[in-house]
Scaffold this motif. Sequence first.
Motif, PDB file in Angstrom:
ATOM      1  N   LEU A  37       0.831  -1.206   0.000  1.00  0.00           N
ATOM      2  CA  LEU A  37       0.000   0.000   0.000  1.00  0.00           C
ATOM      3  C   LEU A  37       0.866   1.257   0.000  1.00  0.00           C
ATOM      4  CD1 LEU A  37      -2.920  -0.855   2.444  1.00  0.00           C
ATOM      5  CD2 LEU A  37      -3.103  -0.251   0.028  1.00  0.00           C
ATOM      6  N   ALA A  38       1.924   1.231   0.796  1.00  0.00           N
ATOM      7  CA  ALA A  38       2.818   2.384   0.849  1.00  0.00           C
ATOM      8  C   ALA A  38       3.477   2.601  -0.508  1.00  0.00           C
ATOM      9  CB  ALA A  38       3.864   2.196   1.938  1.00  0.00           C
ATOM     10  N   ASP A  39       3.912   1.509  -1.163  1.00  0.00           N
ATOM     11  CA  ASP A  39       4.512   1.611  -2.492  1.00  0.00           C
ATOM     12  C   ASP A  39       3.512   2.165  -3.500  1.00  0.00           C
ATOM     13  OD1 ASP A  39       6.931   0.666  -1.585  1.00  0.00           O
ATOM     14  OD2 ASP A  39       6.623  -1.396  -2.311  1.00  0.00           O
ATOM     15  N   LYS A  40       2.270   1.658  -3.455  1.00  0.00           N
ATOM     16  CA  LYS A  40       1.236   2.158  -4.368  1.00  0.00           C
ATOM     17  C   LYS A  40       0.944   3.633  -4.108  1.00  0.00           C
ATOM     18  CE  LYS A  40      -1.242  -2.073  -5.499  1.00  0.00           C
ATOM     19  NZ  LYS A  40      -2.527  -2.767  -5.465  1.00  0.00           N
ATOM     20  N   ALA A  41       0.867   4.013  -2.851  1.00  0.00           N
ATOM     21  CA  ALA A  41       0.609   5.414  -2.506  1.00  0.00           C
ATOM     22  C   ALA A  41       1.764   6.289  -2.992  1.00  0.00           C
ATOM     23  CB  ALA A  41       0.415   5.564  -1.003  1.00  0.00           C
ATOM     24  N   GLU A  42       2.985   5.812  -2.804  1.00  0.00           N
ATOM     25  CA  GLU A  42       4.153   6.569  -3.251  1.00  0.00           C
ATOM     26  C   GLU A  42       4.160   6.714  -4.766  1.00  0.00           C
ATOM     27  OE1 GLU A  42       8.928   5.984  -3.026  1.00  0.00           O
ATOM     28  OE2 GLU A  42       7.795   5.484  -1.224  1.00  0.00           O
ATOM     29  N   ARG A  43       3.820   5.634  -5.477  1.00  0.00           N
ATOM     30  CA  ARG A  43       3.744   5.704  -6.947  1.00  0.00           C
ATOM     31  C   ARG A  43       2.624   6.663  -7.371  1.00  0.00           C
ATOM     32  NH1 ARG A  43       4.681  -0.003  -6.651  1.00  0.00           N
ATOM     33  NH2 ARG A  43       2.457  -0.367  -6.973  1.00  0.00           N
ATOM     34  N   GLY A  44       1.514   6.634  -6.635  1.00  0.00           N
ATOM     35  CA  GLY A  44       0.401   7.545  -6.935  1.00  0.00           C
ATOM     36  C   GLY A  44       0.800   9.001  -6.742  1.00  0.00           C
ATOM     37  N   VAL A  45       1.516   9.266  -5.648  1.00  0.00           N
ATOM     38  CA  VAL A  45       1.984  10.625  -5.387  1.00  0.00           C
ATOM     39  C   VAL A  45       2.975  11.051  -6.467  1.00  0.00           C
ATOM     40  CG1 VAL A  45       3.381  12.020  -3.789  1.00  0.00           C
ATOM     41  CG2 VAL A  45       1.542  10.578  -2.910  1.00  0.00           C
ATOM     42  N   GLU A  46       3.873  10.158  -6.819  1.00  0.00           N
ATOM     43  CA  GLU A  46       4.865  10.473  -7.858  1.00  0.00           C
ATOM     44  C   GLU A  46       4.180  10.720  -9.206  1.00  0.00           C
ATOM     45  OE1 GLU A  46       8.291  11.706  -9.216  1.00  0.00           O
ATOM     46  OE2 GLU A  46       7.996  11.118  -7.131  1.00  0.00           O
ATOM     47  N   THR A  47       3.172   9.912  -9.523  1.00  0.00           N
ATOM     48  CA  THR A  47       2.416  10.109 -10.769  1.00  0.00           C
ATOM     49  C   THR A  47       1.700  11.455 -10.747  1.00  0.00           C
ATOM     50  OG1 THR A  47       2.102   7.725 -11.033  1.00  0.00           O
ATOM     51  CG2 THR A  47       0.592   9.160 -12.214  1.00  0.00           C
ATOM     52  N   ALA A  48       1.077  11.786  -9.616  1.00  0.00           N
ATOM     53  CA  ALA A  48       0.395  13.075  -9.489  1.00  0.00           C
ATOM     54  C   ALA A  48       1.391  14.220  -9.625  1.00  0.00           C
ATOM     55  CB  ALA A  48      -0.342  13.164  -8.159  1.00  0.00           C
ATOM     56  N   ARG A  49       2.550  14.089  -9.011  1.00  0.00           N
ATOM     57  CA  ARG A  49       3.586  15.119  -9.110  1.00  0.00           C
ATOM     58  C   ARG A  49       4.043  15.279 -10.558  1.00  0.00           C
ATOM     59  NH1 ARG A  49       7.641  13.581  -5.295  1.00  0.00           N
ATOM     60  NH2 ARG A  49       6.450  14.752  -3.786  1.00  0.00           N
ATOM     61  N   THR A  50       4.250  14.176 -11.241  1.00  0.00           N
ATOM     62  CA  THR A  50       4.663  14.233 -12.644  1.00  0.00           C
ATOM     63  C   THR A  50       3.591  14.897 -13.510  1.00  0.00           C
ATOM     64  OG1 THR A  50       5.998  12.230 -12.372  1.00  0.00           O
ATOM     65  CG2 THR A  50       5.396  12.829 -14.613  1.00  0.00           C
ATOM     66  N   LEU A  51       2.338  14.505 -13.292  1.00  0.00           N
ATOM     67  CA  LEU A  51       1.246  15.109 -14.061  1.00  0.00           C
ATOM     68  C   LEU A  51       1.136  16.607 -13.777  1.00  0.00           C
ATOM     69  CD1 LEU A  51      -1.488  12.330 -13.749  1.00  0.00           C
ATOM     70  CD2 LEU A  51      -0.169  12.939 -15.790  1.00  0.00           C
ATOM     71  N   ALA A  52       1.268  16.980 -12.525  1.00  0.00           N
ATOM     72  CA  ALA A  52       1.195  18.401 -12.162  1.00  0.00           C
ATOM     73  C   ALA A  52       2.340  19.177 -12.806  1.00  0.00           C
ATOM     74  CB  ALA A  52       1.226  18.569 -10.652  1.00  0.00           C
ATOM     75  N   ASN A  53       3.551  18.607 -12.776  1.00  0.00           N
ATOM     76  CA  ASN A  53       4.699  19.272 -13.415  1.00  0.00           C
ATOM     77  C   ASN A  53       4.496  19.398 -14.916  1.00  0.00           C
ATOM     78  OD1 ASN A  53       6.176  19.818 -11.102  1.00  0.00           O
ATOM     79  ND2 ASN A  53       7.219  17.850 -11.134  1.00  0.00           N
ATOM     80  N   ASP A  54       3.983  18.343 -15.538  1.00  0.00           N
ATOM     81  CA  ASP A  54       3.699  18.402 -16.974  1.00  0.00           C
ATOM     82  C   ASP A  54       2.669  19.477 -17.290  1.00  0.00           C
ATOM     83  OD1 ASP A  54       5.495  16.366 -17.391  1.00  0.00           O
ATOM     84  OD2 ASP A  54       3.969  14.794 -17.671  1.00  0.00           O
ATOM     85  N   ALA A  55       1.618  19.547 -16.478  1.00  0.00           N
ATOM     86  CA  ALA A  55       0.574  20.554 -16.692  1.00  0.00           C
ATOM     87  C   ALA A  55       1.154  21.959 -16.523  1.00  0.00           C
ATOM     88  CB  ALA A  55      -0.589  20.334 -15.727  1.00  0.00           C
ATOM     89  N   LEU A  56       2.002  22.152 -15.513  1.00  0.00           N
ATOM     90  CA  LEU A  56       2.620  23.461 -15.312  1.00  0.00           C
ATOM     91  C   LEU A  56       3.554  23.816 -16.462  1.00  0.00           C
ATOM     92  CD1 LEU A  56       3.384  23.378 -11.481  1.00  0.00           C
ATOM     93  CD2 LEU A  56       1.708  24.809 -12.660  1.00  0.00           C
ATOM     94  N   ASP A  57       4.303  22.821 -16.952  1.00  0.00           N
ATOM     95  CA  ASP A  57       5.188  23.073 -18.093  1.00  0.00           C
ATOM     96  C   ASP A  57       4.386  23.474 -19.329  1.00  0.00           C
ATOM     97  OD1 ASP A  57       7.400  22.516 -16.555  1.00  0.00           O
ATOM     98  OD2 ASP A  57       7.645  20.459 -17.307  1.00  0.00           O
ATOM     99  N   LYS A  58       3.269  22.780 -19.561  1.00  0.00           N
ATOM    100  CA  LYS A  58       2.427  23.114 -20.709  1.00  0.00           C
ATOM    101  C   LYS A  58       1.829  24.508 -20.550  1.00  0.00           C
ATOM    102  CE  LYS A  58       1.184  18.402 -21.984  1.00  0.00           C
ATOM    103  NZ  LYS A  58       0.121  17.399 -22.028  1.00  0.00           N
ATOM    104  N   ALA A  59       1.366  24.825 -19.345  1.00  0.00           N
ATOM    105  CA  ALA A  59       0.786  26.151 -19.095  1.00  0.00           C
ATOM    106  C   ALA A  59       1.847  27.232 -19.288  1.00  0.00           C
ATOM    107  CB  ALA A  59       0.200  26.226 -17.688  1.00  0.00           C
ATOM    108  N   ASP A  60       3.061  26.981 -18.801  1.00  0.00           N
ATOM    109  CA  ASP A  60       4.148  27.942 -18.960  1.00  0.00           C
ATOM    110  C   ASP A  60       4.465  28.133 -20.436  1.00  0.00           C
ATOM    111  OD1 ASP A  60       6.299  29.629 -17.933  1.00  0.00           O
ATOM    112  OD2 ASP A  60       7.654  28.041 -18.605  1.00  0.00           O
TER     113      ASP A  60
END
Length: 127
Positions: A24-47
């Motif tokens: 569960l901790a690994d899945k949560a960590e992967r989920g957080v990392e995926t969310a962080r990556t998506l957020a960074n991608d969205a910010l890069d696109k917006a920029d």
Amino acid sequence: MPSSKAEDTVNQLADDAATATERLADKAERGVETARTLANDALDKADAKVRTLRDDIRPAIDAVSSRVQDMAARGKAAAAQTREQTREKVNEYADRTSAYVQDQPLKSMAIAAAAGALVALLLGRRR
């Protein structure tokens, strides 16, 4: 001491719980990392879009700025020209008036007296 079957079961359950928790901790960590990556991608696109938009509107802003500066310069030149024309007219009328007074001093005094009397009459009526 030999372990009992109950102890083995408890140990097994504890191991299973630890394994499940780690998963569960690994899945949560992967989920957080995926969310962080998506957020960074969205910010890069917006920029990138903001930069593109800024680059797209820069010529329009420059054109408007240039037109405003041109209009201001023309307005300033027109005001200077009008000021100079007004100065010339005032000087011309002053010269004409001086020449008239020199040519016709008695008539000029009569006109000045009449104008003064008229002004005094008008001011007297106001009170």
